[in-house]
Each structure stands twice: as structure tokens, then as C-alpha cells.
Scaffold this active site. Sequence first.
Site, PDB file in Angstrom:
ATOM      1  N   THR A  87      52.849  46.003  37.886  1.00  0.00           N
ATOM      2  CA  THR A  87      53.991  46.363  37.029  1.00  0.00           C
ATOM      3  C   THR A  87      55.171  46.836  37.890  1.00  0.00           C
ATOM      4  O   THR A  87      56.317  46.456  37.654  1.00  0.00           O
ATOM      5  CB  THR A  87      53.572  47.506  36.072  1.00  0.00           C
ATOM      6  OG1 THR A  87      52.285  47.203  35.529  1.00  0.00           O
ATOM      7  CG2 THR A  87      54.567  47.686  34.960  1.00  0.00           C
ATOM      8  N   TRP A  88      54.870  47.632  38.878  1.00  0.00           N
ATOM      9  CA  TRP A  88      55.899  48.172  39.776  1.00  0.00           C
ATOM     10  C   TRP A  88      56.534  47.036  40.588  1.00  0.00           C
ATOM     11  O   TRP A  88      57.758  46.937  40.710  1.00  0.00           O
ATOM     12  CB  TRP A  88      55.249  49.201  40.695  1.00  0.00           C
ATOM     13  CG  TRP A  88      56.185  50.015  41.522  1.00  0.00           C
ATOM     14  CD1 TRP A  88      57.527  50.199  41.300  1.00  0.00           C
ATOM     15  CD2 TRP A  88      55.855  50.754  42.700  1.00  0.00           C
ATOM     16  NE1 TRP A  88      58.044  51.027  42.274  1.00  0.00           N
ATOM     17  CE2 TRP A  88      57.041  51.384  43.144  1.00  0.00           C
ATOM     18  CE3 TRP A  88      54.679  50.961  43.412  1.00  0.00           C
ATOM     19  CZ2 TRP A  88      57.075  52.193  44.273  1.00  0.00           C
ATOM     20  CZ3 TRP A  88      54.711  51.777  44.535  1.00  0.00           C
ATOM     21  CH2 TRP A  88      55.898  52.386  44.960  1.00  0.00           C
ATOM     22  N   HIS A 149      46.849  36.901  38.849  1.00  0.00           N
ATOM     23  CA  HIS A 149      45.738  37.616  39.493  1.00  0.00           C
ATOM     24  C   HIS A 149      44.776  36.614  40.144  1.00  0.00           C
ATOM     25  O   HIS A 149      43.695  36.989  40.592  1.00  0.00           O
ATOM     26  CB  HIS A 149      44.931  38.424  38.476  1.00  0.00           C
ATOM     27  CG  HIS A 149      45.637  39.639  37.921  1.00  0.00           C
ATOM     28  ND1 HIS A 149      46.391  40.481  38.689  1.00  0.00           N
ATOM     29  CD2 HIS A 149      45.667  40.159  36.659  1.00  0.00           C
ATOM     30  CE1 HIS A 149      46.868  41.468  37.935  1.00  0.00           C
ATOM     31  NE2 HIS A 149      46.448  41.293  36.702  1.00  0.00           N
ATOM     32  N   ARG A 171      46.191  47.454  46.897  1.00  0.00           N
ATOM     33  CA  ARG A 171      46.100  48.907  46.767  1.00  0.00           C
ATOM     34  C   ARG A 171      44.718  49.320  47.251  1.00  0.00           C
ATOM     35  O   ARG A 171      43.760  48.539  47.117  1.00  0.00           O
ATOM     36  CB  ARG A 171      46.266  49.250  45.279  1.00  0.00           C
ATOM     37  CG  ARG A 171      46.370  50.712  44.983  1.00  0.00           C
ATOM     38  CD  ARG A 171      46.538  50.949  43.495  1.00  0.00           C
ATOM     39  NE  ARG A 171      46.894  52.323  43.223  1.00  0.00           N
ATOM     40  CZ  ARG A 171      46.972  52.836  42.000  1.00  0.00           C
ATOM     41  NH1 ARG A 171      46.735  52.072  40.934  1.00  0.00           N
ATOM     42  NH2 ARG A 171      47.296  54.095  41.820  1.00  0.00           N
TER      43      ARG A 171
HETATM   44  P1  PAP Z   1      48.000  45.150  35.908  1.00  0.00           P
HETATM   45  O1  PAP Z   1      47.367  44.572  37.127  1.00  0.00           O
HETATM   46  O2  PAP Z   1      47.069  45.221  34.733  1.00  0.00           O
HETATM   47  O3  PAP Z   1      49.306  44.545  35.584  1.00  0.00           O
HETATM   48  P2  PAP Z   1      49.086  47.274  37.449  1.00  0.00           P
HETATM   49  O4  PAP Z   1      50.517  47.429  37.125  1.00  0.00           O
HETATM   50  O5  PAP Z   1      48.728  46.552  38.698  1.00  0.00           O
HETATM   51  O6  PAP Z   1      48.292  46.687  36.229  1.00  0.00           O
HETATM   52  O7  PAP Z   1      48.425  48.702  37.625  1.00  0.00           O
HETATM   53  C1  PAP Z   1      48.816  49.817  36.944  1.00  0.00           C
HETATM   54  C2  PAP Z   1      48.848  50.931  37.967  1.00  0.00           C
HETATM   55  O8  PAP Z   1      50.135  50.947  38.583  1.00  0.00           O
HETATM   56  C3  PAP Z   1      48.667  52.265  37.300  1.00  0.00           C
HETATM   57  O9  PAP Z   1      48.039  53.100  38.264  1.00  0.00           O
HETATM   58  P3  PAP Z   1      47.195  54.409  37.877  1.00  0.00           P
HETATM   59  O10 PAP Z   1      46.239  54.010  36.815  1.00  0.00           O
HETATM   60  O11 PAP Z   1      46.518  54.838  39.130  1.00  0.00           O
HETATM   61  O12 PAP Z   1      48.201  55.401  37.415  1.00  0.00           O
HETATM   62  C4  PAP Z   1      50.106  52.659  37.039  1.00  0.00           C
HETATM   63  O13 PAP Z   1      50.286  54.017  36.791  1.00  0.00           O
HETATM   64  C5  PAP Z   1      50.758  52.199  38.322  1.00  0.00           C
HETATM   65  N1  PAP Z   1      52.213  52.018  38.152  1.00  0.00           N
HETATM   66  C6  PAP Z   1      52.861  51.443  37.123  1.00  0.00           C
HETATM   67  N2  PAP Z   1      54.174  51.478  37.325  1.00  0.00           N
HETATM   68  C7  PAP Z   1      54.373  52.077  38.519  1.00  0.00           C
HETATM   69  C8  PAP Z   1      55.548  52.424  39.269  1.00  0.00           C
HETATM   70  N3  PAP Z   1      56.759  52.158  38.819  1.00  0.00           N
HETATM   71  N4  PAP Z   1      55.367  53.029  40.454  1.00  0.00           N
HETATM   72  C9  PAP Z   1      54.138  53.324  40.935  1.00  0.00           C
HETATM   73  N5  PAP Z   1      52.999  53.032  40.264  1.00  0.00           N
HETATM   74  C10 PAP Z   1      53.109  52.423  39.067  1.00  0.00           C
END
Ligand code: PAP
Length: 339
Positions: A87-88, A149, A171
Site C-alpha cells: 500500500t505504501w 504478488h 519486509r
Molecule cells: P497487501 O500486501 O495486502 O496489499 P501491504 O500494504 O503490503 O498489504 O501491508 C500492509 C502493511 O503495511 C501493514 O503493516 P502492519 O500490519 O505491520 O501495520 C500496514 O500498516 C503497513 N502500511 C500501510 N501503509 C503504510 C505506510 N504509508 N507506511 C508504512 N507502512 C504502511
Amino acid sequence: MPFAQPSLPSPSSIQEEKEPENELPQDLGEFLSSLPKDNGWILPHLYQYQGFWHSPNYFRGLHACQQHFQPLDTDIILITNPKSGTTWLKALVYACVNRVKYPPNSQNHPLLTSVPHDLIPFLELELYNELNHLPDLSSIASPRVFSTHLPYVSLPNSVKDSQCKVVYLCRNPKDTFVSLWHFCNKLRNENLGTLLLEEAFDLFCRGVCDSGPYWDHVLSYWQASLEMPSRVCFVKYEELQENPFFHVKKLADFLGYSFSLEEEKIKVVDEILKLCCFENLRNLEVNRTGRLSRIGVCENRAFFRQGKVGDWVKYLTPEMSDRFDQITKQKFEGSGLHF
Ligand code: PAP
């Protein structure tokens, strides 16, 4: 890359399937029944294909994408293991490549009203996952940015043979695992009950998770980035967190969208980082309340949990942590890849 047997049924013969595999039509059901099967995280089962595990509803998109996706040399493909920061990365790349049309501080920036996943679609999960319908991608403005993915072995040959740019974000396995466990429990089929941490840990260590084994996914793109550095850029979530300014500039250089000195002077990079940072995105109305437009079951807020490095310490026992370290050491030995 050889196409592993057995081959998949054609997309048109695969019907809409809502949940478990016993609701699948005969031909996909037959195909699935020929594959190794294990416990799933969201649906009851995962199936192993080309060495990687996938949910049953993944296969139509995987196959259609392999058969039909034709990248342009100007395309950008963002690739991740689930929960590695997709997402980031989507937000950052969208903001970088569209910064002339949408300056990052503009009041009508698309990231203020759309979840990053709706601005950069998944190839196999969204675009190529529609029943009896292939997407028309010809009208998408350049640069087209897609995500996936897919493990390297399953990436369409058309992508491997093209000049399009690939960004792979990885990650560390512990945070990826904890993030995945939380996420899957939010989406998990009610009848299955909660997936216990220990159960999920065992599956993850054995490689049984969507697009797993995690380590093989990461390693294959790491190797691709070493072999084709001008085509595959390998980025670590932790490094992006530690020095976002440096890594976003590097990413922009790689993509051919370098920041000019003038842009740096007026702080365009800083504005992009501010727009895309976890706190900012998480607090936007669209990301607190909406659902993904194409994968409606998923609430946008599920993609914004903690956004931290090292959150795993709250969940993993020292033994679990050691086990991860052992597997990581064994799998990455000699590759030059470390966390
Ligand atoms: P996806 O593969 O299902 O699309 P993805 O975005 O890769 O998901 O993973 C979500 C993780 O990215 C979450 O981590 P956490 O569960 O450890 O918190 C989410 O919080 C984190 N995330 C989403 N947006 C950001 C951002 N802008 N900066 C840093 N981390 C982020």
C-alpha cells in the site's frame, strides 16, 4: 521459464466462485484436486502451484495474466509478498510518477480520495480476475503502473522478456508474518474461527501462506535484481522507513522520474513523503471508512494497522524468533541478502 504441469483450465471455463473449493465448477475443481493442498489462512485451503501456495480464487487471475498480459516497455510493475508494504509503495510510486499532473500538496490529489490499491490495481487479483472478461488496458495513460504478488516463477514470460521496470519491496519475515496474521483474521471465513498465532506460525514456517514460501518469493526477486539491476529494483521496507528521502529519490531515478534540483529545492520529495506517510494515509476518510472498489470484501482500513518496524516483538516468543532466524539464515545463506 517452463510451465509446470498440470496446466490450468482456460479463464472462460472458470466460473465465479465465492468461497470454498467445493463450490467450484468441475474443471477448476479437478485442477485443484490435482495439486498439493494444505490449510488456508482466509479460506479453508491453499493449493501449491509452481512451488507456491495460493487460495483457490487466485488461479483464474494467475492463469489469465500469464496468458494475456502484454506489458509496455514504459510500464512499472510493483511486486511484493503480501503485507510487505504494498500500500505504501503504491502511494509513493503513484505520487512520484504523477507529480506534474498532481503536485503532492494539491488539494485534489487522488491519494486524498482513493485508497492506493484503487489507483494501482493488482494484475492477477483484480484486472485479470474477472469471469469471461479480459481487461482493456490500452486506454490507461502512460506510465501504466500495476502490482502483483506473483512469485517470479509465475510471472508472465511477457514481463520477463520486456523492458518494463519492476520494483520489488520486501519486509523482514517477522513483521510480515505478524501483519499477515492480523490481516487474515480480519478477512477469515467466519466458519473457520480465529487462526491461532501458533497455527499460523507453523504454516508460515512451512511456506504455506498466500504466495509463500515467503523466503523463496523474496530470494527469487533478489536474484533477479542482481542479474538485471536496470530492470529490477529491490527495496526493503525497513530501509524505506529509516531513510525515506534517500530511497524515494533512488526509486525515482530507477523509474526514470528523477527529481530535479529545482524540485528538491521546493521540497517536492518531502511533500510526497508527507502525503504518503502512514499517519497521513491512515487518517484520511477514504482509508478509514471505504472498501476496495474491485475487491469489495476488503475494508480499506485493514491496510493500515501499525506501520512500524519491529512490531513482531509483541507477538513472537524468543523460540519463534529463533526459528525465523534459522530459516532465514538457511534460505538466504550465500545470497548476500540480510535483514
Ligand atoms: P497487501 O500486501 O495486502 O496489499 P501491504 O500494504 O503490503 O498489504 O501491508 C500492509 C502493511 O503495511 C501493514 O503493516 P502492519 O500490519 O505491520 O501495520 C500496514 O500498516 C503497513 N502500511 C500501510 N501503509 C503504510 C505506510 N504509508 N507506511 C508504512 N507502512 C504502511
